[in-house]
Design a protein around this motif. Structure first.
Motif, PDB file in Angstrom:
ATOM      1  N   UNK A  55      45.225  36.448  42.464  1.00 18.20           N
ATOM      2  CA  UNK A  55      43.911  36.830  42.989  1.00 18.20           C
ATOM      3  C   UNK A  55      42.905  36.958  41.849  1.00 18.20           C
ATOM      4  N   UNK A  56      43.301  37.615  40.771  1.00 17.48           N
ATOM      5  CA  UNK A  56      42.428  37.757  39.607  1.00 17.48           C
ATOM      6  C   UNK A  56      42.142  36.401  38.975  1.00 17.48           C
ATOM      7  N   UNK A  57      43.116  35.515  39.004  1.00 13.62           N
ATOM      8  CA  UNK A  57      42.986  34.207  38.367  1.00 13.62           C
ATOM      9  C   UNK A  57      41.970  33.305  39.046  1.00 13.62           C
ATOM     10  N   UNK A  58      41.505  33.696  40.222  1.00 19.08           N
ATOM     11  CA  UNK A  58      40.527  32.865  40.924  1.00 19.08           C
ATOM     12  C   UNK A  58      39.242  32.678  40.120  1.00 19.08           C
ATOM     13  N   UNK A  96      49.295  46.639  33.287  1.00 18.66           N
ATOM     14  CA  UNK A  96      49.723  45.436  33.997  1.00 18.66           C
ATOM     15  C   UNK A  96      50.049  45.708  35.462  1.00 18.66           C
ATOM     16  N   UNK A  97      50.458  46.943  35.772  1.00 18.36           N
ATOM     17  CA  UNK A  97      50.891  47.232  37.137  1.00 18.36           C
ATOM     18  C   UNK A  97      50.523  48.664  37.517  1.00 18.36           C
ATOM     19  N   UNK A  98      49.509  48.816  38.348  1.00 19.20           N
ATOM     20  CA  UNK A  98      49.059  50.151  38.778  1.00 19.20           C
ATOM     21  C   UNK A  98      49.826  50.657  39.996  1.00 19.20           C
ATOM     22  N   UNK A  99      50.663  49.822  40.575  1.00 20.88           N
ATOM     23  CA  UNK A  99      51.411  50.109  41.806  1.00 20.88           C
ATOM     24  C   UNK A  99      50.546  49.972  43.063  1.00 20.88           C
ATOM     25  N   UNK A 100      49.282  49.581  42.902  1.00 25.24           N
ATOM     26  CA  UNK A 100      48.438  49.288  44.061  1.00 25.24           C
ATOM     27  C   UNK A 100      48.943  48.003  44.730  1.00 25.24           C
ATOM     28  N   UNK A 101      48.540  47.786  45.970  1.00 22.81           N
ATOM     29  CA  UNK A 101      49.095  46.649  46.718  1.00 22.81           C
ATOM     30  C   UNK A 101      48.059  45.689  47.296  1.00 22.81           C
ATOM     31  N   UNK A 102      46.800  46.112  47.402  1.00 27.03           N
ATOM     32  CA  UNK A 102      45.775  45.270  48.025  1.00 27.03           C
ATOM     33  C   UNK A 102      44.813  44.754  46.957  1.00 27.03           C
ATOM     34  N   UNK A 103      44.981  43.518  46.537  1.00 27.11           N
ATOM     35  CA  UNK A 103      44.179  42.957  45.464  1.00 27.11           C
ATOM     36  C   UNK A 103      42.700  42.873  45.819  1.00 27.11           C
ATOM     37  N   UNK A 104      42.391  42.779  47.096  1.00 33.84           N
ATOM     38  CA  UNK A 104      41.003  42.634  47.521  1.00 33.84           C
ATOM     39  C   UNK A 104      40.213  43.928  47.401  1.00 33.84           C
ATOM     40  N   UNK A 159      45.016  46.044  40.739  1.00 31.56           N
ATOM     41  CA  UNK A 159      46.473  45.962  40.672  1.00 31.56           C
ATOM     42  C   UNK A 159      47.012  46.094  39.259  1.00 31.56           C
ATOM     43  N   UNK A 160      46.118  45.964  38.267  1.00 34.28           N
ATOM     44  CA  UNK A 160      46.561  45.705  36.910  1.00 34.28           C
ATOM     45  C   UNK A 160      46.459  44.213  36.679  1.00 34.28           C
ATOM     46  N   UNK A 161      46.743  43.769  35.474  1.00 28.15           N
ATOM     47  CA  UNK A 161      46.587  42.345  35.168  1.00 28.15           C
ATOM     48  C   UNK A 161      47.731  41.506  35.724  1.00 28.15           C
ATOM     49  N   UNK A 162      48.948  42.004  35.566  1.00 32.79           N
ATOM     50  CA  UNK A 162      50.116  41.204  35.955  1.00 32.79           C
ATOM     51  C   UNK A 162      51.196  42.094  36.563  1.00 32.79           C
TER      52      UNK A 162
END
Length: 320
Positions: free
Chosen positions: A201-204, A228-236, A240-243
């Motif tokens: 999603x970020x790579x868009x 890299x990972x915030x444990x969030x789940x909804x990228x929109x 989320x973190x970077x990876x």
């Protein structure tokens, strides 16, 4: 009276404008100066700690003395193409193309290139600070292939074109995936390594990528820390973190099962540490994939692969 007030106001406004211009100029100059500074110590790899023999070995220097050259590119986004290579240049050497993370250039982390080249590779990077589209990487590879065919070049017939790898970090991970999937010369790469490649999603913002198109062995890594990972789940709606781990799983599952793939995260690491903390196994991966080094392969291949019992790594999945 009103004229005096307006004159004073005008002077104040002019003074504020001049001050703003000076501050902006200072910040731009400072940013430029900072952008030219190295952010890796020359012997940075000596700080790396591991209780695993192979990881420790391959995070250090190889046996080759290394030389370097910089060539001005005709492409402004690339700036300089920088090449590190074994000083002896007696044989053909595998080529590794490195893709920069956001707002970094090869000139900022030269010791990384030098260390990698000391293992018997020609290693090339550029000063493109926004390499996520993969365009500058494709052009850099074209340049090296041209040098391999140019009888006046130091690299004339010195590049093993059957063994070309690519490594990218953060935004550069996106650029690396795009480089091996979206260009006319994409099929020339034999293997890919990514460190904390930005999730899909970020790579868009750089055109996105399709992991299912990757048809060469891929070692994908990320940091286990919150950057890299915030444990969030909804990228929109959430950062989320970077990876995040979910992106590694998504990319791993998207790849064909008949291609060697390996995903793993660095325990306790944060995003900015990924380059140093993946050096050992990144190098082992390239040695195995591009030089056929069986000892290096023991770090990553098989049921007894060293990485599986290495406390520096977690969330490991591989199909060989």
């Amino acid at each position: 009276m009103m004229k005096k007030v307006l004159k004073i106001v005008g002077i104040v406004i002019l003074g504020m404008i001049i001050l703003i211009v000076l501050v902006v100029g200072f910040l731009l100059m400072k940013n430029y100066i900072d952008s030219q500074k190295p952010w890796l110590a020359k012997d940075y790899y000596t700080q790396f700690q591991s209780d695993s023999e192979l990881e420790k070995k391959y995070a250090g220097l190889g046996d080759y003395e290394v030389s370097v050259m910089a060539v001005k590119s005709e492409d402004k986004s690339i700036g300089n193409i920088r090449i590190w290579y074994p000083s002896e240049m007696e044989n053909r050497y595998p080529l590794i193309v490195v893709v920069n993370g956001s707002n970094t250039a090869a000139l900022n982390y030269e010791p990384y290139f030098e260390r990698l080249a000391s293992w018997g590779f020609v290693v090339v990077g550029s000063d493109d600070r926004q390499a996520g589209t993969g365009i500058s990487t494709s052009l850099t590879l074209d340049y090296m292939l041209e040098q391999n065919q140019n009888s006046d070049s130091l690299f004339y017939e010195k590049i093993d074109v059957q063994n070309i790898g690519i490594a990218g970090y953060s935004q550069g991970g996106v650029g690396a995936v795009r480089a091996v999937t979206e260009f006319e010369n994409s099929g020339l790469y034999k293997t890919i390594f990514t460190g904390s490649a930005a999730h899909s999603y970020l790579a868009q913002m750089w055109g996105g990528y399709d992991a299912s198109k990757v048809s060469i062995p891929w070692f994908m890594t990320a940091a286990a820390g919150t950057s890299d990972d915030t444990s969030a789940t909804d990228a929109a709606t959430e950062w989320l973190g970077v990876a995040p781990l979910s992106s590694l799983i998504e990319n791993y599952n998207a790849m064909p099962d008949n291609v060697f793939k390996l995903r793993a995260r660095v325990e306790g690491a944060e995003h900015e540490e990924m380059q140093m903390k993946t050096d050992g196994y990144m190098t082992a991966w390239m040695l195995y994939q591009l030089q056929g080094d069986e000892e290096a392969g023991k770090a990553l291949i098989g049921e007894d692969a060293e990485i599986l019992s290495n406390s520096n790594w977690q969330d490991i999945e591989k199909n060989r």
